[in-house]
Design an enzyme around this catalytic site. Structure first.
Site, PDB file in Angstrom:
ATOM      1  N   LYS A 201       1.035  -1.273  -0.330  1.00 58.30           N
ATOM      2  CA  LYS A 201       0.077  -0.106   0.185  1.00 58.30           C
ATOM      3  C   LYS A 201       0.791   1.015  -0.049  1.00 58.30           C
ATOM      4  O   LYS A 201       1.762   1.228   0.636  1.00 58.30           O
ATOM      5  CB  LYS A 201      -0.834   0.004   1.297  1.00 58.30           C
ATOM      6  N   GLU A 275      13.882   0.469   9.653  1.00 60.28           N
ATOM      7  CA  GLU A 275      13.072   1.577   9.121  1.00 60.28           C
ATOM      8  C   GLU A 275      11.570   1.347   8.864  1.00 60.28           C
ATOM      9  O   GLU A 275      11.147   0.157   8.802  1.00 60.28           O
ATOM     10  CB  GLU A 275      13.651   1.915   7.715  1.00 60.28           C
ATOM     11  N   GLU A 287      12.113  -1.567   5.992  1.00 60.40           N
ATOM     12  CA  GLU A 287      13.115  -2.439   5.437  1.00 60.40           C
ATOM     13  C   GLU A 287      14.247  -2.389   6.932  1.00 60.40           C
ATOM     14  O   GLU A 287      14.017  -1.558   7.534  1.00 60.40           O
ATOM     15  CB  GLU A 287      13.687  -2.146   4.251  1.00 60.40           C
ATOM     16  N   ARG A 291      23.731  -2.234   9.016  1.00 64.55           N
ATOM     17  CA  ARG A 291      24.947  -1.655   8.819  1.00 64.55           C
ATOM     18  C   ARG A 291      24.995  -0.177   9.844  1.00 64.55           C
ATOM     19  O   ARG A 291      23.834   0.073  10.238  1.00 64.55           O
ATOM     20  CB  ARG A 291      25.564  -1.362   7.516  1.00 64.55           C
ATOM     21  N   VAL A 294      24.619   6.339   7.197  1.00 63.82           N
ATOM     22  CA  VAL A 294      25.056   7.491   7.109  1.00 63.82           C
ATOM     23  C   VAL A 294      24.838   8.548   8.395  1.00 63.82           C
ATOM     24  O   VAL A 294      25.623   9.379   8.814  1.00 63.82           O
ATOM     25  CB  VAL A 294      24.867   7.989   5.743  1.00 63.82           C
TER      26      VAL A 294
HETATM   27  P1  ADP Z   1      15.481   1.665  -0.052  1.00 61.57           P
HETATM   28  O1  ADP Z   1      16.052   0.448   0.340  1.00 61.57           O
HETATM   29  O2  ADP Z   1      15.818   2.011  -1.658  1.00 61.57           O
HETATM   30  O3  ADP Z   1      16.076   2.936   0.597  1.00 61.57           O
HETATM   31  P2  ADP Z   1      13.107   1.761   1.210  1.00 61.57           P
HETATM   32  O4  ADP Z   1      12.046   0.715   1.093  1.00 61.57           O
HETATM   33  O5  ADP Z   1      13.918   2.048   2.471  1.00 61.57           O
HETATM   34  O6  ADP Z   1      13.995   1.607  -0.116  1.00 61.57           O
HETATM   35  O7  ADP Z   1      11.906   3.180   0.852  1.00 61.57           O
HETATM   36  C1  ADP Z   1      12.758   4.271   0.788  1.00 61.57           C
HETATM   37  C2  ADP Z   1      11.784   5.380   0.935  1.00 61.57           C
HETATM   38  O8  ADP Z   1      10.900   5.236  -0.280  1.00 61.57           O
HETATM   39  C3  ADP Z   1      11.020   5.549   2.078  1.00 61.57           C
HETATM   40  O9  ADP Z   1      11.616   6.379   3.172  1.00 61.57           O
HETATM   41  C4  ADP Z   1       9.941   6.157   1.750  1.00 61.57           C
HETATM   42  O10 ADP Z   1       9.923   7.658   1.573  1.00 61.57           O
HETATM   43  C5  ADP Z   1       9.382   5.686   0.268  1.00 61.57           C
HETATM   44  N1  ADP Z   1       8.456   4.398   0.448  1.00 61.57           N
HETATM   45  C6  ADP Z   1       8.661   3.128   0.726  1.00 61.57           C
HETATM   46  N2  ADP Z   1       7.931   2.354   0.731  1.00 61.57           N
HETATM   47  C7  ADP Z   1       6.712   3.170   0.870  1.00 61.57           C
HETATM   48  C8  ADP Z   1       5.328   3.024   0.898  1.00 61.57           C
HETATM   49  N3  ADP Z   1       4.708   1.699   1.041  1.00 61.57           N
HETATM   50  N4  ADP Z   1       4.595   4.143   0.986  1.00 61.57           N
HETATM   51  C9  ADP Z   1       4.911   5.333   0.624  1.00 61.57           C
HETATM   52  N5  ADP Z   1       6.349   5.719   0.504  1.00 61.57           N
HETATM   53  C10 ADP Z   1       7.131   4.494   0.652  1.00 61.57           C
END
Ligand code: ADP
Length: 447
Positions: A201, A275, A287, A291, A294
């Site tokens: 979602k 996160e 996720e 590690r 930053v």
């Molecule tokens: P990456 O591993 O590429 O950093 P993430 O899963 O940590 O990817 O997501 C990075 C960013 O993408 C989040 O901080 C958020 O801004 C956006 N994002 C990821 N999943 C969602 C979601 N389900 N709904 C809205 N934004 C999302």
């Protein structure tokens, strides 16, 4: 106990690790590509060794070269920093096969969390709340559309192996699904060699809240509160703060406890970040990064702990030097990422630094590998420094950031410094009232 550690990285994070080693009385070994022969990490380490030509696959990502550097110098352990090989389970395996120590989690934990579908499954089992979405991978477009309708658009299609904002596409309708699905797959395949995707979602106005966790690998784990990293451009963080301006002590205690218990349960060792997206009082796991991040200095700022020192200690088999009860938040910390980039497109801007002056004074920390006359090579990422400030509260931290940015001089290349000068004039930044979409909207209006 280690008496020599090799740092398999470059730039500010290599300096960060060298500094921790020096304070602990441990010798440091820098590795570098031929493009980095004059880099600050090479100058600052006790020893240095060239591991190959400029392109990272032939140097900073070359496992055989790094192992050879360890054997030549007699280093007993490797700190990977962030990026490069820091989340490469195979690297950890090879290090262990050579009788060396990886300063970080086990290969198994890296593998589990590096695959986002497996990570989500694992977190659900550990009682961590997740974003509603597909159960595992989505095999084809028809299934993707069916899920989009069932869950209700908008949804986000994510590559299970994705990272750094790559392999993620939003779909607002069945019509958009085709392109989004195919693009996420193609990006996953091209960047990470894995085209498996899943669907979540798409949250409309969340904040990005991440919990710093730390484990000793023997069943004890703590949390060090949250960082708010909602100010993002293309899913990449540019400004981070701790504690999160929107998080209450009760919410912190609740989600922190869930995270610490989950890590204790799996015997997690070292630093990790869990996160979440946070919306309307609820946390949704997205996720885990296995590690040092930053933005770890903002956490160090409010707790007064040295996370790299802790990483080294637990890798040596020592206990953590704090318990959950001893960890108390003191004040507020903010980090801004200084990138060598040209606005408005944020295109990388390598080149020679004609003048560099770091800010100083109470509550100011500048983590950077720049120096006068240094040439930023074009081969690596554009982060050239992190300015971190600490104050007794958020208001003081913001005033200090404003003051410190005014002292910082980086001449010769374009940087993101002017962006932060402007952001600090914005009421939403001053009040802390922003979400993950705020910066993109602001950039579209102002640049
Ligand atoms: P990456 O591993 O590429 O950093 P993430 O899963 O940590 O990817 O997501 C990075 C960013 O993408 C989040 O901080 C958020 O801004 C956006 N994002 C990821 N999943 C969602 C979601 N389900 N709904 C809205 N934004 C999302």
């Amino acid at each position: 106990m280690f008496d020599k550690i090799l740092i398999a990285n470059r730039g500010e994070i290599a300096l960060r690790v060298i500094r921790a080693c020096r304070e602990m009385g441990i010798a440091s070994v820098a590795v570098h590509s031929t493009a980095d022969a004059d880099a600050m990490h090479v100058r600052m380490a006790d020893e240095s060794i060239c591991i190959g030509p400029p392109p990272s696959p032939q140097s900073y990502l070359s496992i055989p070269s790094i192992i050879a550097a360890c054997e030549v110098t007699g280093a007993q352990a490797i700190h990977p920093g962030y990026g490069f090989l820091s989340e490469n389970a195979n690297f950890v395996q090879v290090i262990e096969d050579h009788g060396l120590t990886f300063i970080g989690p086990t290969a198994e934990h890296i593998r589990i969390m590096g695959d986002k579908i497996t990570a989500k499954d694992t977190m659900i089992k550990l009682g961590v709340p997740c974003v509603p979405g597909s159960e595992g991978g989505v095999p084809d477009l028809a299934t993707a559309k069916k899920l989009g309708q069932e869950m209700g658009y908008p949804v986000i299609i994510k590559a299970t192996a994705g990272g750094g904002g790559k392999g993620m596409k939003v779909a607002n309708s069945d019509k958009e699904m085709e392109k989004a699905f195919m693009t996420a797959r193609a990006e996953g395949k091209a960047n990470f060699g894995n085209d498996e995707v899943y669907i979540e979602k798409y949250l409309q106005k969340p904040r990005h809240i991440e919990i710093q966790v730390f484990g000793d690998g023997k069943g004890t784990a703590v949390h060090l509160a949250e960082r708010d990293c909602s100010l993002q451009r293309r899913h990449q963080k540019v400004f981070e703060e701790a504690p999160g301006p929107s998080i209450t002590p009760e919410e912190r205690a609740r989600i922190g406890k869930i995270c610490a218990e989950a890590m204790a349960n799996i015997n997690y060792i070292g630093a990790g970040t869990i996160e979440f997206l946070y919306e309307d009082g609820e946390f949704y796991f997205i996720e885990m990064n296995t590690r040092l991040q930053v933005e770890h200095p903002v956490t160090e700022g409010i707790f007064g702990v040295d996370l790299v020192r802790e990483q080294i200690r637990v890798a040596e088999g020592l206990p953590m030097s704090f318990t959950q009860d001893e960890l108390e938040i003191n004040g507020h910390a903010i980090e801004v990422r200084i990138n060598a980039e040209k606005l408005p497109n944020f295109s990388p801007c390598p080149g020679r630094i004609t003048q560099y002056h770091a800010p100083g004074g109470l509550g100011v920390r500048m983590d950077s590998a720049l120096y006068d006359g240094y040439s930023i090579p074009p081969y690596y990422d554009s982060l050239i420094g992190k300015l971190i400030v600490h104050g007794r509260d958020r208001k003081e931290a913001l005033a200090r950031l404003h003051r410190a940015l005014g002292e910082l001089i980086v001449d010769g290349v374009d940087t993101t410094i002017p962006l932060f000068h402007e952001l600090l004039q914005e009421p939403a930044i001053l009040s802390g009232d922003y979400n993950i979409h705020w910066l993109e909207k602001w950039l579209a209006r102002n640049l």
